[in-house]
Design a protein around this motif. Sequence first.
Motif, PDB file in Angstrom:
ATOM      1  N   ASP A  48     -14.844  17.316  35.463  1.00 53.62           N
ATOM      2  CA  ASP A  48     -15.870  17.343  36.331  1.00 53.62           C
ATOM      3  C   ASP A  48     -17.122  17.869  35.882  1.00 53.62           C
ATOM      4  O   ASP A  48     -18.202  17.318  36.319  1.00 53.62           O
ATOM      5  CB  ASP A  48     -15.411  18.414  37.728  1.00 53.62           C
ATOM      6  N   ARG A  49     -16.959  19.082  35.204  1.00 57.43           N
ATOM      7  CA  ARG A  49     -18.324  19.549  34.733  1.00 57.43           C
ATOM      8  C   ARG A  49     -19.106  18.609  33.960  1.00 57.43           C
ATOM      9  O   ARG A  49     -20.101  18.392  33.973  1.00 57.43           O
ATOM     10  CB  ARG A  49     -18.031  20.769  33.730  1.00 57.43           C
ATOM     11  N   GLU A  50     -18.413  17.922  32.926  1.00 55.07           N
ATOM     12  CA  GLU A  50     -18.883  16.698  32.111  1.00 55.07           C
ATOM     13  C   GLU A  50     -19.459  15.658  32.869  1.00 55.07           C
ATOM     14  O   GLU A  50     -20.776  15.500  32.807  1.00 55.07           O
ATOM     15  CB  GLU A  50     -17.824  16.188  31.169  1.00 55.07           C
ATOM     16  N   PHE A  51     -18.928  15.009  33.874  1.00 54.51           N
ATOM     17  CA  PHE A  51     -19.201  14.145  34.721  1.00 54.51           C
ATOM     18  C   PHE A  51     -20.269  14.388  35.579  1.00 54.51           C
ATOM     19  O   PHE A  51     -21.498  13.764  35.553  1.00 54.51           O
ATOM     20  CB  PHE A  51     -18.209  13.864  35.854  1.00 54.51           C
ATOM     21  N   PHE A  52     -20.344  15.539  36.496  1.00 55.85           N
ATOM     22  CA  PHE A  52     -21.425  15.971  37.277  1.00 55.85           C
ATOM     23  C   PHE A  52     -22.500  16.521  36.584  1.00 55.85           C
ATOM     24  O   PHE A  52     -23.770  16.088  36.872  1.00 55.85           O
ATOM     25  CB  PHE A  52     -20.963  17.034  38.310  1.00 55.85           C
ATOM     26  N   GLY A  53     -22.460  17.150  35.483  1.00 56.59           N
ATOM     27  CA  GLY A  53     -23.504  17.604  34.616  1.00 56.59           C
ATOM     28  C   GLY A  53     -24.460  16.280  34.073  1.00 56.59           C
ATOM     29  O   GLY A  53     -25.520  16.194  34.212  1.00 56.59           O
ATOM     30  N   HIS A  54     -23.643  15.285  33.459  1.00 58.66           N
ATOM     31  CA  HIS A  54     -24.356  13.991  33.056  1.00 58.66           C
ATOM     32  C   HIS A  54     -25.004  13.315  34.411  1.00 58.66           C
ATOM     33  O   HIS A  54     -26.216  12.855  33.960  1.00 58.66           O
ATOM     34  CB  HIS A  54     -23.265  13.255  32.406  1.00 58.66           C
ATOM     35  N   VAL A  55     -24.219  13.025  35.313  1.00 62.89           N
ATOM     36  CA  VAL A  55     -24.912  12.335  36.302  1.00 62.89           C
ATOM     37  C   VAL A  55     -26.096  13.050  37.132  1.00 62.89           C
ATOM     38  O   VAL A  55     -27.246  12.376  37.196  1.00 62.89           O
ATOM     39  CB  VAL A  55     -23.938  12.012  37.727  1.00 62.89           C
ATOM     40  N   PHE A  56     -25.992  14.380  37.249  1.00 63.28           N
ATOM     41  CA  PHE A  56     -27.255  15.196  37.700  1.00 63.28           C
ATOM     42  C   PHE A  56     -28.257  15.130  36.877  1.00 63.28           C
ATOM     43  O   PHE A  56     -29.459  14.809  37.118  1.00 63.28           O
ATOM     44  CB  PHE A  56     -26.991  16.511  38.053  1.00 63.28           C
ATOM     45  N   ALA A  57     -28.189  15.306  35.518  1.00 61.13           N
ATOM     46  CA  ALA A  57     -29.123  15.070  34.455  1.00 61.13           C
ATOM     47  C   ALA A  57     -29.662  13.691  34.426  1.00 61.13           C
ATOM     48  O   ALA A  57     -30.828  13.433  34.511  1.00 61.13           O
ATOM     49  CB  ALA A  57     -28.647  15.680  33.164  1.00 61.13           C
ATOM     50  N   LEU A  58     -28.936  12.552  34.622  1.00 60.70           N
ATOM     51  CA  LEU A  58     -29.272  11.239  34.634  1.00 60.70           C
ATOM     52  C   LEU A  58     -30.322  10.884  35.808  1.00 60.70           C
ATOM     53  O   LEU A  58     -31.286  10.325  35.585  1.00 60.70           O
ATOM     54  CB  LEU A  58     -28.284  10.247  34.508  1.00 60.70           C
ATOM     55  N   PHE A  59     -30.101  11.223  36.782  1.00 64.74           N
ATOM     56  CA  PHE A  59     -30.643  11.116  38.066  1.00 64.74           C
ATOM     57  C   PHE A  59     -31.642  12.222  38.254  1.00 64.74           C
ATOM     58  O   PHE A  59     -32.319  12.157  39.347  1.00 64.74           O
ATOM     59  CB  PHE A  59     -29.734  11.001  39.357  1.00 64.74           C
ATOM     60  N   ARG A  60     -31.750  13.421  37.381  1.00 65.06           N
ATOM     61  CA  ARG A  60     -32.932  14.342  37.390  1.00 65.06           C
ATOM     62  C   ARG A  60     -32.859  14.926  38.787  1.00 65.06           C
ATOM     63  O   ARG A  60     -33.788  15.251  39.586  1.00 65.06           O
ATOM     64  CB  ARG A  60     -34.425  13.566  37.377  1.00 65.06           C
ATOM     65  N   ARG A  61     -31.513  15.377  39.189  1.00 63.09           N
ATOM     66  CA  ARG A  61     -31.462  16.140  40.117  1.00 63.09           C
ATOM     67  C   ARG A  61     -30.882  17.664  39.814  1.00 63.09           C
ATOM     68  O   ARG A  61     -30.064  17.609  38.657  1.00 63.09           O
ATOM     69  CB  ARG A  61     -30.342  15.763  41.148  1.00 63.09           C
ATOM     70  N   GLU A  62     -31.058  18.839  40.491  1.00 65.50           N
ATOM     71  CA  GLU A  62     -30.626  19.946  40.090  1.00 65.50           C
ATOM     72  C   GLU A  62     -29.602  20.558  41.349  1.00 65.50           C
ATOM     73  O   GLU A  62     -29.977  20.165  42.492  1.00 65.50           O
ATOM     74  CB  GLU A  62     -31.776  20.868  40.060  1.00 65.50           C
ATOM     75  N   ALA A  63     -28.580  21.035  40.765  1.00 70.57           N
ATOM     76  CA  ALA A  63     -27.635  21.726  41.650  1.00 70.57           C
ATOM     77  C   ALA A  63     -26.591  22.671  40.739  1.00 70.57           C
ATOM     78  O   ALA A  63     -26.583  22.378  39.658  1.00 70.57           O
ATOM     79  CB  ALA A  63     -26.728  20.463  42.207  1.00 70.57           C
ATOM     80  N   ASP A  64     -26.143  23.586  41.528  1.00 74.32           N
ATOM     81  CA  ASP A  64     -25.171  24.287  40.740  1.00 74.32           C
ATOM     82  C   ASP A  64     -24.023  23.774  40.583  1.00 74.32           C
ATOM     83  O   ASP A  64     -23.358  23.487  41.669  1.00 74.32           O
ATOM     84  CB  ASP A  64     -25.109  25.844  41.821  1.00 74.32           C
ATOM     85  N   LEU A  65     -23.656  23.373  39.547  1.00 76.06           N
ATOM     86  CA  LEU A  65     -22.351  22.731  39.193  1.00 76.06           C
ATOM     87  C   LEU A  65     -21.054  23.311  39.702  1.00 76.06           C
ATOM     88  O   LEU A  65     -19.952  22.549  40.280  1.00 76.06           O
ATOM     89  CB  LEU A  65     -22.198  22.378  37.807  1.00 76.06           C
ATOM     90  N   GLU A  66     -20.961  24.640  39.855  1.00 79.71           N
ATOM     91  CA  GLU A  66     -19.864  25.344  40.350  1.00 79.71           C
ATOM     92  C   GLU A  66     -19.494  24.826  41.712  1.00 79.71           C
ATOM     93  O   GLU A  66     -18.897  24.671  42.460  1.00 79.71           O
ATOM     94  CB  GLU A  66     -19.956  26.870  40.112  1.00 79.71           C
ATOM     95  N   THR A  67     -20.896  24.833  42.538  1.00 82.54           N
ATOM     96  CA  THR A  67     -20.945  24.732  43.995  1.00 82.54           C
ATOM     97  C   THR A  67     -20.498  23.330  44.273  1.00 82.54           C
ATOM     98  O   THR A  67     -19.869  22.883  45.156  1.00 82.54           O
ATOM     99  CB  THR A  67     -22.322  24.852  44.724  1.00 82.54           C
ATOM    100  N   VAL A  68     -20.939  22.431  43.491  1.00 80.94           N
ATOM    101  CA  VAL A  68     -20.749  20.881  43.628  1.00 80.94           C
ATOM    102  C   VAL A  68     -19.099  20.640  43.178  1.00 80.94           C
ATOM    103  O   VAL A  68     -18.577  20.009  44.106  1.00 80.94           O
ATOM    104  CB  VAL A  68     -21.404  19.922  42.452  1.00 80.94           C
TER     105      VAL A  68
END
Length: 68
Positions: A48-68
Motif C-alpha cells: 500500500d505504501r509503495e502503491f499510494f506513494g507512487h500514484v500520489f507523486a505521479l499525479f502530484r498530489r499530497e496526502a498523509d499516506l497513513e491516513t489514506v
Amino acid sequence: MHAVLWDMDGVISNTQGLHARIESDLLGQYGIPLMPQQITAAYAGASDREFFGHVFALFRREADLETV
C-alpha cells in the motif's frame, strides 16, 4: 496454534479486483482518475505504501499516506 496460513491474492481467494475497485474509488476522492484495471496491471503485488506513494507523486498530489 497449530498452523499459519498466508493467503497471497490468487492462492485461496482472489481479492485483487476488489482491492483495485476500492483503491480506484479512494483515489477518485483525491482527483486521481485510475481505473481498477489500470491499478491491477501496474501495481498488483505492491505494498500500500509503495502503491499510494507512487500514484500520489505521479499525479502530484499530497496526502498523509497513513491516513489514506
